[in-house]
Scaffold this motif. Sequence first.
Motif, PDB file in Angstrom:
ATOM      1  N   VAL A  23       0.954  -3.388  -7.152  1.00  0.00           N
ATOM      2  CA  VAL A  23       1.261  -4.412  -6.662  1.00  0.00           C
ATOM      3  C   VAL A  23       1.619  -5.486  -7.334  1.00  0.00           C
ATOM      4  CG1 VAL A  23       0.684  -5.848  -4.703  1.00  0.00           C
ATOM      5  CG2 VAL A  23      -0.146  -3.851  -4.637  1.00  0.00           C
ATOM      6  N   THR A  47      -4.358  -5.473   2.226  1.00  0.00           N
ATOM      7  CA  THR A  47      -4.712  -4.059   2.892  1.00  0.00           C
ATOM      8  C   THR A  47      -5.692  -3.672   1.730  1.00  0.00           C
ATOM      9  OG1 THR A  47      -2.907  -3.788   4.149  1.00  0.00           O
ATOM     10  CG2 THR A  47      -4.305  -1.874   3.708  1.00  0.00           C
ATOM     11  N   ILE A  48      -5.402  -3.552   0.229  1.00  0.00           N
ATOM     12  CA  ILE A  48      -6.336  -3.080  -0.489  1.00  0.00           C
ATOM     13  C   ILE A  48      -7.689  -3.692  -0.589  1.00  0.00           C
ATOM     14  CG2 ILE A  48      -6.361  -2.829  -3.289  1.00  0.00           C
ATOM     15  CD1 ILE A  48      -3.528  -2.337  -3.194  1.00  0.00           C
ATOM     16  N   THR A  64      -4.197   6.409  -3.450  1.00  0.00           N
ATOM     17  CA  THR A  64      -4.776   6.055  -2.032  1.00  0.00           C
ATOM     18  C   THR A  64      -4.573   7.337  -0.892  1.00  0.00           C
ATOM     19  OG1 THR A  64      -2.734   4.944  -0.955  1.00  0.00           O
ATOM     20  CG2 THR A  64      -4.520   3.676  -2.317  1.00  0.00           C
ATOM     21  N   ALA A  92       5.744  -7.834   1.792  1.00  0.00           N
ATOM     22  CA  ALA A  92       5.147  -6.297   1.579  1.00  0.00           C
ATOM     23  C   ALA A  92       4.110  -6.278   0.362  1.00  0.00           C
ATOM     24  CB  ALA A  92       6.222  -5.267   1.015  1.00  0.00           C
ATOM     25  N   PHE A 151      -1.001   4.917   5.895  1.00  0.00           N
ATOM     26  CA  PHE A 151       0.220   3.902   5.766  1.00  0.00           C
ATOM     27  C   PHE A 151       1.249   4.707   5.110  1.00  0.00           C
ATOM     28  CE2 PHE A 151      -3.713   0.901   5.844  1.00  0.00           C
ATOM     29  CZ  PHE A 151      -3.163   0.190   6.742  1.00  0.00           C
ATOM     30  N   LEU A 195       5.947   2.116  -3.648  1.00  0.00           N
ATOM     31  CA  LEU A 195       4.976   2.629  -2.421  1.00  0.00           C
ATOM     32  C   LEU A 195       4.590   4.163  -2.752  1.00  0.00           C
ATOM     33  CD1 LEU A 195       3.955   2.036   0.381  1.00  0.00           C
ATOM     34  CD2 LEU A 195       6.197   2.443   1.287  1.00  0.00           C
ATOM     35  N   GLN A 230       0.330  -5.420   1.178  1.00  0.00           N
ATOM     36  CA  GLN A 230      -0.436  -4.327   0.331  1.00  0.00           C
ATOM     37  C   GLN A 230      -1.554  -4.942  -0.399  1.00  0.00           C
ATOM     38  OE1 GLN A 230       2.675  -3.255  -2.396  1.00  0.00           O
ATOM     39  NE2 GLN A 230       3.917  -2.001  -0.907  1.00  0.00           N
ATOM     40  N   LEU A 249       1.912   3.737  -4.960  1.00  0.00           N
ATOM     41  CA  LEU A 249       0.660   3.223  -4.277  1.00  0.00           C
ATOM     42  C   LEU A 249      -0.169   4.252  -3.313  1.00  0.00           C
ATOM     43  CD1 LEU A 249      -0.957   0.574  -4.417  1.00  0.00           C
ATOM     44  CD2 LEU A 249       0.388  -0.183  -2.328  1.00  0.00           C
TER      45      LEU A 249
END
Length: 453
Positions: free
Chosen positions: A56, A35-36, A99, A28, A106, A92, A32, A95
């Motif tokens: 993260v 992806t960022i 976003t 994970a 997501f 999560l 993460q 996060l």
Amino acid sequence: MTDTSLIAPSEPSGPISLRTLILIRWVAIVGQALTILIVHYGLGFGLPVVPALAVVASSALLNLVLIVLRHWSARLGERDAALYLGYDTLQLAVLLFLTGGLHNPFAILMLAPVTVAATILSRQAVIALSALAIAAISVLALWHMPLPWRAEPLVFPPELVLGIWIALVLATLFIGGYIWSVAQGARRLRDAMAATQLALAREQRVSAVGALAAAAAHELGSPLGTIAVVAKELVRELPEGSPYAEDAALLLSQSERCRKILAELAHHSEEDGGSPYTQLPISALIEAAALPHRDQGVRLILATAGEPAGEEPLVRRSPEIMHGLTNLIQNAVQFAAREVNITTFWDAATVTIEIGDDGPGFPLHLLGRLGEPYLSTRAGVTDHMGLGIFIAQTLLERSGARLAFDNLIDGGAHVAISWNRANLETVERPRPSTPATPWRRERAVNLGWRPRG
């Protein structure tokens, strides 16, 4: 008649590997972070990179702390595992807050910790984590930072946000509940199979002890006979006043006592069916299975019937067959009012054993489910967990048997166990050339044979 239990089902949760959870979290973390970075630098969407990467990094730091403080192969209890997955849910959620909340595609990953929990934790822990996930989803639906976009921020209609919220909540409830029920069924089946193996191993040990006793009695018979002969010679030849006469008489009496003990060992071994490789008539096998239940206040009636030209099948004293039949007979005895009938039929193709009692019979709502593990009408009264019929059916099916459960017209339960004779019988014997007359005989378990009147 219903089944008895050998062991209670284990809790759905058990020691959980810390290694597994840490590896899942590393996956994970890498996903993460990538992806960022890709969305911000590769696609040009303006993400709050520093706060997002800090979130993260907190997970990576926690993983490193756990690796240092706890052994890599450590096992977590349910509480620690639930807290671990609860942290992942909150991480999560933070996060996603940074976003775009539920606007972020997501957001569906909120289901991941609940899915993992449903496979390894108990119902209470799964409910708690599902509630936490739903609470986080609800907060993200109302409060979050704008979804990063190249131009003007997108405006999502409230109806669309409500639809996303409903979809995620329903998915959390359905996936968590369904996966937990499937995993729980697998755990219960695993425990039931473990109980089956335990029962089979116990029956095999009993058979091995009986065979060992018979072998010991046979092997010790010759030297003991020699000792007895020598002792008799000494007693006869020593004069009455000899100081050794009393010792010789004692030696003779003790050798006789040993002979009786060995005879009893051999007799008990025969009653138990002897060696698991011994061939014996099917009626003798059934009598051995019924023998432990003959003094329980219920009359056991054993009957046999065969074709006019058919010899009684010879079978091996298989631990699977012995324990399966013993379980079914025990259940019949426990629910019978006065008597249990055990009838054996055979012909050239099949061998069938029918067990019937005069009790209340199988509950109609359970009749179609008999053979499933942990199925019992006595679970709340006498702590029976419902493994008896499951174990009996599993062991008998290993020997090639087919089982059928139903209720008798006059009341009482009825079980039919049938085998293909060629698979069950251990030896081939020549059939008599002249036809015999049809016959049928029956006996009580502790009486001699008598014709049916």
